[in-house]
Each structure stands twice: as C-alpha cells, then as structure tokens.
Design an enzyme around this catalytic site. Sequence first.
Site, PDB file in Angstrom:
ATOM      1  CB  ALA A 175      -1.357   0.052   1.587  1.00 33.70           C
TER       2      ALA A 175
ATOM      3  N   GLY B 142       0.348  -5.123   1.085  1.00 33.71           N
ATOM      4  CA  GLY B 142      -0.584  -5.145  -0.592  1.00 33.71           C
ATOM      5  C   GLY B 142      -0.173  -6.143  -1.342  1.00 33.71           C
TER       6      GLY B 142
ATOM      7  CD  GLU C  68      -2.633  -7.434   2.567  1.00 39.25           C
ATOM      8  OE1 GLU C  68      -1.345  -6.246   2.295  1.00 39.25           O
ATOM      9  OE2 GLU C  68      -2.983  -7.553   4.029  1.00 39.25           O
TER      10      GLU C  68
ATOM     11  CD  GLU D  77       1.430  -5.049   6.125  1.00 41.18           C
ATOM     12  OE1 GLU D  77       2.758  -6.555   5.739  1.00 41.18           O
ATOM     13  OE2 GLU D  77       0.563  -5.611   4.412  1.00 41.18           O
TER      14      GLU D  77
HETATM   15  N1  COA Z   1       4.797   2.947  -0.257  1.00 39.38           N
HETATM   16  C1  COA Z   1       4.684   4.314  -1.323  1.00 39.38           C
HETATM   17  N2  COA Z   1       5.759   4.540  -1.800  1.00 39.38           N
HETATM   18  C2  COA Z   1       6.460   3.640  -2.163  1.00 39.38           C
HETATM   19  C3  COA Z   1       6.480   1.667  -1.569  1.00 39.38           C
HETATM   20  C4  COA Z   1       5.191   1.936  -0.961  1.00 39.38           C
HETATM   21  N3  COA Z   1       4.931   0.395  -0.143  1.00 39.38           N
HETATM   22  N4  COA Z   1       7.544   1.259  -1.835  1.00 39.38           N
HETATM   23  C5  COA Z   1       7.896   1.753  -2.418  1.00 39.38           C
HETATM   24  N5  COA Z   1       8.275   3.259  -2.772  1.00 39.38           N
HETATM   25  C6  COA Z   1       8.533   4.553  -3.409  1.00 39.38           C
HETATM   26  C7  COA Z   1      10.043   5.305  -2.470  1.00 39.38           C
HETATM   27  O1  COA Z   1       9.774   5.698  -2.089  1.00 39.38           O
HETATM   28  C8  COA Z   1      10.676   5.437  -3.906  1.00 39.38           C
HETATM   29  O2  COA Z   1      10.124   6.954  -3.963  1.00 39.38           O
HETATM   30  P1  COA Z   1      11.107   7.754  -4.277  1.00 39.38           P
HETATM   31  O3  COA Z   1      11.940   7.379  -6.190  1.00 39.38           O
HETATM   32  O4  COA Z   1      10.092   8.871  -4.593  1.00 39.38           O
HETATM   33  O5  COA Z   1      11.980   8.393  -2.844  1.00 39.38           O
HETATM   34  C9  COA Z   1      11.044   4.683  -4.731  1.00 39.38           C
HETATM   35  O6  COA Z   1       9.352   3.875  -4.757  1.00 39.38           O
HETATM   36  C10 COA Z   1      11.857   3.580  -5.301  1.00 39.38           C
HETATM   37  O7  COA Z   1      12.135   3.361  -3.618  1.00 39.38           O
HETATM   38  P2  COA Z   1      13.094   2.520  -2.992  1.00 39.38           P
HETATM   39  O8  COA Z   1      12.630   1.999  -1.500  1.00 39.38           O
HETATM   40  O9  COA Z   1      14.439   3.413  -3.432  1.00 39.38           O
HETATM   41  O10 COA Z   1      13.339   1.214  -3.770  1.00 39.38           O
HETATM   42  P3  COA Z   1      14.800   0.448  -2.876  1.00 39.38           P
HETATM   43  O11 COA Z   1      15.477  -0.356  -3.508  1.00 39.38           O
HETATM   44  O12 COA Z   1      15.970   1.286  -2.018  1.00 39.38           O
HETATM   45  O13 COA Z   1      13.607  -0.839  -1.738  1.00 39.38           O
HETATM   46  C11 COA Z   1      11.953  -1.637  -1.047  1.00 39.38           C
HETATM   47  C12 COA Z   1      12.502  -1.546  -2.563  1.00 39.38           C
HETATM   48  C13 COA Z   1      10.642  -2.281  -1.565  1.00 39.38           C
HETATM   49  C14 COA Z   1      12.896  -2.274  -0.145  1.00 39.38           C
HETATM   50  C15 COA Z   1      11.169  -0.188  -0.191  1.00 39.38           C
HETATM   51  O14 COA Z   1      11.074   0.184  -1.094  1.00 39.38           O
HETATM   52  C16 COA Z   1      10.448  -0.274   0.594  1.00 39.38           C
HETATM   53  O15 COA Z   1      11.066  -1.022   1.460  1.00 39.38           O
HETATM   54  N6  COA Z   1       8.995  -0.476   0.415  1.00 39.38           N
HETATM   55  C17 COA Z   1       8.825   0.004   1.468  1.00 39.38           C
HETATM   56  C18 COA Z   1       7.757  -2.178   1.922  1.00 39.38           C
HETATM   57  C19 COA Z   1       6.271  -1.468   2.662  1.00 39.38           C
HETATM   58  O16 COA Z   1       6.768  -1.934   3.905  1.00 39.38           O
HETATM   59  N7  COA Z   1       5.122  -1.936   1.751  1.00 39.38           N
HETATM   60  C20 COA Z   1       4.521  -2.727   3.265  1.00 39.38           C
HETATM   61  C21 COA Z   1       3.628  -1.464   2.673  1.00 39.38           C
HETATM   62  S1  COA Z   1       2.658  -1.211   4.024  1.00 39.38           S
END
Ligand code: COA
Length: 258
Positions: free
Chosen positions: A64, A109, A112, A132
Amino acid sequence: MSQVLLEKIDRIAWVTLNRPDKLNALNHEVLHELERVFADLEQDVEVGVVVVTGAGEKAFVAGADIGELKDLDTAGARVLALRGQAVFQRIESMPKPVIAAVNGFALGGGCELALACHIRIASENARFGLPEVSLGIIPGYGGTQRLPRLVGKGVALDLILSGEMTPAADALRMGLVSRVVPQAELRATAEKLARTLLSRGPLALRSALTAVNEGLEMPQEQGLLFEAALFGLLAATTDMQEGMGAFLEKRQAQFKGL
Ligand code: COA
C-alpha cells in the site's frame, strides 16, 4: 497515463499495475482502477483467464502507498482496510482463473494482492513479505487471513511477525507460489499456463474455483456435499458431453461454456 493497464489478447486479459517509479505501490487511484478493471473482466465473456503483473523489472507491487497511510486516523484506517479487502475479495471471487505473475517485490498489499489471485507464479528475483509490523501496523488487505489458509499458521506467523522478506525459491518451498522461473520467462510461462486453462471447460473451472474457495470455509463433510452438488450440476452441461466425447473420439475438446 493509467495506473492500471488492461490488455486483452486472445481471451487472456493482462492487468499491469503501472506506477514503476513507486514500485507499483497501491494508492487510492490504483485500488479504484483495479476494482473497475475486475468488474469489467468479470462480465466480459471474451475473457477466459486474467493475469495480474507489475510494470518494470523490479516490483510486482511494493505494498500500500505508505504516503497515504501515514495520516490515517482509526476510522479512516478501518475504512481503507475494508475497501482494500473488498477489492481483493472481488478478485478471489472471480468466476474465471486469475494468475499472479509476480515479477519482483510483492510486499504488504502486493503480497496480499498475489494471495487473492488463484495461482501464483514468480520470477526468480521475486521477494515476498508482509513488512507491516515494521511500520507499526498489521496487514489489512486480507494477509492475516489468506496467508495462514495458504501456507499454514506457523509459516504465516513467521512471515507476519518477523516482517522479513522471503526469496522466490523459499516461497516455492512454503507453497506460497506454485512455480518459479527466470524473469525473462515469466510472461511466456504465464501465457502458457493461461492457454492451458483456456483449453479446459470454463464451467468446470468456475465450479472448481467455487468448490475450493467456498468449500475451504466449510467443515469437510459439508464441503464434500457441496463438491458432489457442483459435480452433479456439471453433468447437465453440454461441455461435459463435449469433454468426454472428445476424449473417447481422441480429439481436442471444443468447449462452449454451455
Ligand atoms: N509506498 C509508497 N512508496 C513506495 C513504496 C510504498 N509501499 N515502496 C516503494 N516506494 C517508493 C519509494 O519511496 C521510492 O520513491 P522515491 O524514488 O520517490 O523516493 C521508490 O518507490 C523506489 O523505492 P526505493 O525504496 O528507493 O527502492 P529500494 O530498491 O531501495 O527498496 C524496497 C525497495 C521494496 C525494499 C523498499 O522500497 C521498501 O521497503 N518499500 C516499502 C515496502 C513496505 O513496507 N510495504 C508495505 C506497506 S504497508
């Protein structure tokens, strides 16, 4: 540019979540578009199988949209969870098979969403997780319910409580996905599987989905009765005559969904 792309090719609908710069995170608009697309696909008699995937090579869906979650209050968070659950429930209840072709991160999400699909195949670089708890919340789009039903309580609680990511190979071992292929082969593998499903009796597929989805929520004895009732209904179809006739005549069945 739409955030959910829909392509219909030879009875296969390809649904692509398309926010690659945000790793295809699910915001309000994406949820709304997903709902609209699946409402269309449910009715579309020209579509027999749906494949859901993510744009780009890095992510299926990274969860999400955390930017939208941050300011929610109690009522808003509950409403959002119910909304996401309703959209994913619609996917799980689709009367035609839905394949998740997981091409990268499937987190929160995104995991999910994959769980709501009927079959999950993944590329070798895919990573699954419900992170989460590391944000101070729990999965809200069905993860606490669908994951234990799929992989068992112990493995589900490991993933849900640790919030750790699981590589595709381990997801395969756990039964979280049923096939893993090199990333370059994911689309072709999804297409081949979709074509196999298209060659099967569509009413039989629909009944099989109903039997498994609804039967799992019943005591086994009732589930068995339910299975027998659906089995009986299929005996009244032209498709059954065609399927068995084709086998006996050593030819390919031509199902009409009748
Ligand atoms: N919501 C909003 N934005 C998200 C996102 C999310 N769930 N997951 C990734 N993004 C965005 C990042 O903020 C970044 O945006 P920016 O370039 O404007 O800063 C872009 O997507 C790329 O992500 P980034 O974190 O730079 O890539 P990474 O390769 O370093 O890491 C992940 C990849 C997936 C490990 C990391 O993005 C992450 O942990 N995301 C969140 C996962 C999460 O907690 N999901 C559950 C949500 S309830």
